[in-house]
Design an enzyme around this catalytic site. Structure first.
Site, PDB file in Angstrom:
ATOM      1  N   ASP A   1       1.317  -3.497  -4.014  1.00 48.44           N
ATOM      2  CA  ASP A   1       1.306  -3.563  -5.469  1.00 48.44           C
ATOM      3  C   ASP A   1       0.952  -2.197  -6.052  1.00 48.44           C
ATOM      4  O   ASP A   1      -0.081  -1.615  -5.712  1.00 48.44           O
ATOM      5  CB  ASP A   1       0.279  -4.620  -5.907  1.00 48.44           C
TER       6      ASP A   1
ATOM      7  N   GLU B   1       6.157  -1.436  -4.239  1.00 50.72           N
ATOM      8  CA  GLU B   1       6.458  -1.982  -5.564  1.00 50.72           C
ATOM      9  C   GLU B   1       6.118  -0.902  -6.586  1.00 50.72           C
ATOM     10  O   GLU B   1       5.111  -0.958  -7.281  1.00 50.72           O
ATOM     11  CB  GLU B   1       5.651  -3.264  -5.823  1.00 50.72           C
TER      12      GLU B   1
END
Length: 724
Positions: A445, A474
């Protein structure tokens, strides 16, 4: 944007208390067994105060320059996967007009030659040569390019002109015999098979046969058989070798695979009308969905964070600042008295339940990926045990995350400049906890909000100990950051595909991700995520979801969907590109029977089946965009020649998509069949692997696609009977 760009500090959050000499107790059932802290890799050595200038390499007799794929003279190794046809390119030049050649050489991790291939001039006039080679095992490989003088090519060019013109005829034919004799007489590693040597010696005999006309003697030495032999085993003079450059080879899933994202807590969640309270789904109930996911052909099940969730500043439904009783909070607000990143949210179950989930996935042919979100809720044990790992404002409060105007009071970003060694050791330990429990991939993330030096170190150490473990970045951020994250070690990356909707945007982007960035940035195409619901899908209905599934599954070797895509969930939260009633903030059980009615799950399953059956769709840098006469028809192909195909047969797949989800569109598609080794003048057979129909195609194809019936043709091209 899907997640906070961290951190900008904001006052108002309570400051951490000083670390207690005794860490607070945590429930044992949800916390991984204690393990020794991972050894901390030494920090990179400081650069010398005055580094000596790097001496220039001699250019060599046949200069080889602009070698590709190379980044910063090999500072960042190019990537490949087992079975991938690696594109190697270089500019090779020489003085004068004599012919030259180039050879790409692939070296195994032990430095021995694995394979080589003569390079083809792909840009006549620009001296740019290219070849493809295929590694067959994981490891730290390398490659080089060799430039050389081509005496046969020089002689063949000159002899064809002079003998035809009657100039120096016998001299030219005699020189040809000397060249061919030398080529046939080679020994050692450069020796050719006896059968090939016989072809050359037969040509020598013909050149010497003065009873035949000179043009006939010349024709024997310029025959297709002679050229084929010297193509396979050229006579090379003045060989000049480039530097040797690194190529790291990963397992196949690093290049090609399909991912399915799920929030375990939603699967099996129930609502009690009497109490108006929810009961969370568990890892056990989520495991009941694995056969359905496997039936759609997915390779990886990706779980959003499953760790304990904090209660301080917990977000309510639809990102409300105040949570109501029973709201589960965002799983990205990691940490509570029940533990942190090395623990499981108690409502989901235990590590035994997690191990059973992983085992069930593996039994169905799938791997499990876990979200790695390096941030903490105010209730995370790190906050009290290591307050120095966070940013403290002038008023004594800890800075929470922001992406103005968005505020994330429930999340504290880590400050990697405070105790970097301590933070590194802890995160390395946490990653190992999950590897030990069967995790073979991490979706990371917001990696662009952490230091790249941290990631480079972590990814290198994990790869050294566990080369099977993959990391998906990401990083929806600026292109330079995305590409650099890929270069320092991330195996895959989310991309801008989600926002590429028009014909021009899609054509440009397909060419880009399959182009010169491909050896580093390995794209993963996602039509949606839990953070993103683009306008195209908000407005286009189920047909739009079908369009984007086809584009994602065939436009990149790796693609993924977020749970609920099968149901064409398309209602946005007002003012943002995000679903209403977002699963990040609440339970969201679904009626999966509706997926069969829409047909999207069946389409996804068929697409994954097609991807497995066609090796051309498992490659990245083999995409070719084809012109169409309608601005809603996008056409592209992927081709893999027989030499590089694992089946030993050429594979060509053409995809034609109507990107207008509302209306039928029709027009002509112009195919370059010759580029696939197919005969445009005699036709080809086009098998539509989506519908099962077959057509007779040429280099000009008329198509009509009605989104209410079908949104795309996905066709496998073959020679028509008798066309070979």
């Amino acid at each position: 944007m899907p997640a906070p760009e961290q951190p900008t500090a904001t006052p108002g959050a309570p400051a951490a208390t000083p670390a207690s000499p005794v860490a607070p107790a945590r429930p044992a059932a949800a916390v991984a067994p204690a393990r020794p802290a991972a050894a901390v890799a030494p920090a990179p050595p400081a650069a010398p105060a005055a580094a000596a200038a790097v001496p220039a390499l001699p250019v060599g007799r046949i200069p080889v320059v602009d070698v590709f794929p190379v980044a910063e003279e090999g500072r960042f190794p190019a990537k490949a996967s087992v079975g991938e046809a690696v594109r190697i390119r270089a500019t090779v030049i020489r003085e004068g007009h004599d012919a030259l050649g180039a050879t790409a050489v692939l070296l195994r991790p032990d430095g021995s030659v694995h394979s080589s291939a003569r390079m083809v001039d792909v840009a006549p006039g620009l001296d740019r040569y290219e070849a493809r080679l295929v590694p067959d095992a994981e490891g730290d490989w390398s490659f080089r390019v060799e430039g050389w003088s081509d005496p046969y090519g020089t002689w063949a060019h000159d002899a064809a002109i002079k003998v035809e013109a009657g100039l120096d005829v016998e001299l030219m034919l005699t020189e040809g015999t000397l060249v061919l004799e030398r080529a046939a007489a080679r020994t050692g590693d450069d020796a050719m098979p006896p059968r090939d040597a016989r072809v050359l010696l037969d040509a020598v005999a013909a050149l010497r046969d003065t009873s035949r006309p000179p043009l006939a003697r010349l024709a024997a030495a310029l025959s297709e058989q002679v050229r084929e032999v010297l193509e396979r085993s050229p006579l090379r003079d003045l060989v000049t070798t480039s530097r040797t450059y690194p190529l790291v080879v990963h397992r196949r899933l690093a290049l090609a695979g399909s991912w399915y994202e799920m929030f375990p807590r939603s699967h099996g969640a129930t609502f009690d009308e009497a109490t108006q309270r929810w009961t969370s789904g568990t890892l056990q109930t989520a495991a009941t969905q694995l056969p359905r996911i496997a039936a759609m052909g997915f390779d990886v099940v990706y779980l959003t964070p499953i760790h304990p969730i904090g209660t301080t500043y917990r977000k309510g439904r639809n990102n409300a600042l105040t949570a109501l009783p029973g709201d589960p909070g965002s799983p990205y607000a990691i940490g509570s008295p029940d533990g942190g990143h090395d623990a499981i949210e108690p409502s989901l179950g235990t590590f035994d339940d997690f191990d059973a989930f992983v085992a069930r996935a593996r039994s169905l042919g799938m791997e499990v990926a876990l979200d790695l979100a390096l941030q903490a809720s105010p209730d995370h044990p790190w906050v009290t045990e290591h307050p120095e790992w966070f940013t403290t404002r002038a008023d004594g409060t800890i800075a929470y995350a922001e992406n103005p105007p968005k505020k994330y009071q429930d999340i504290y970003p880590l400050n990697f400049d405070n105790d970097p060694e301590g933070i590194y050791a802890e995160i390395r330990r946490v990653v190992q906890v999950w590897i030990d429990h069967g995790i073979t991939a991490f979706r990371v993330d917001n990696p662009h909000t952490k230091p790249l030096s941290f990631w480079q170190r972590l990814l290198a150490e994990v790869r050294a100990a566990h080369p099977e473990v993959l990391f998906l970045s990401e990083a929806f951020t600026r292109p330079a950051m995305m590409l650099t994250l890929a270069k320092i070690g991330f195996h895959q990356s989310y991309t801008y595909f989600t926002w590429r909707n028009t014909k021009a945007e899609l054509e440009e982007y397909l060419a880009r991700v399959g182009g010169d960035e491909a050896p580093w940035l390995r794209p993963s195409f996602w039509p949606t995520t839990h953070d993103i619901l683009p306008p195209y899908l908000q407005q286009g209905g189920p047909s739009a979801f079908a369009v984007r599934a086809v584009l994602a599954a065939t436009g990149s070797p790796t693609w993924g969907v977020y749970s609920g895509y099968e149901l064409a969930e398309s209602v946005p939260r007002p003012g943002v590109e995000e679903q209403i009633d977002n699963e990040k903030y609440e339970f969201r059980p679904r009626d999966w029977a509706r997926a069969d009615e829409l047909g999207i799950a069946l389409l996804i399953g068929r697409l994954n089946e097609i991807r497995r059956a066609h090796p051309a769709l498992q490659q990245l840098s083999n995409v070719r965009v084809h012109p169409t006469t309608d601005d809603a028809l996008v056409a592209f192909s992927r081709h893999l020649d027989a030499e590089h195909s694992p089946t030993g047969r050429a594979d060509t797949v053409v995809v034609i998509v109507n990107i207008d989800p509302f209306a039928a569109r029709e027009g002509a598609v112009h195919l370059d069949l010759a580029a696939f080794g197919l005969p445009p003048d005699r036709g080809v057979v086009a098998h539509d692997v989506l519908s099962g129909e077959s057509y007779g195609w040429s280099d000009q194809v008329y198509v009509r696609l009605d989104p209410q019936v079908r949104v795309a043709h996905v066709v496998h091209l073959e020679h028509a009977p008798g066309a070979r």
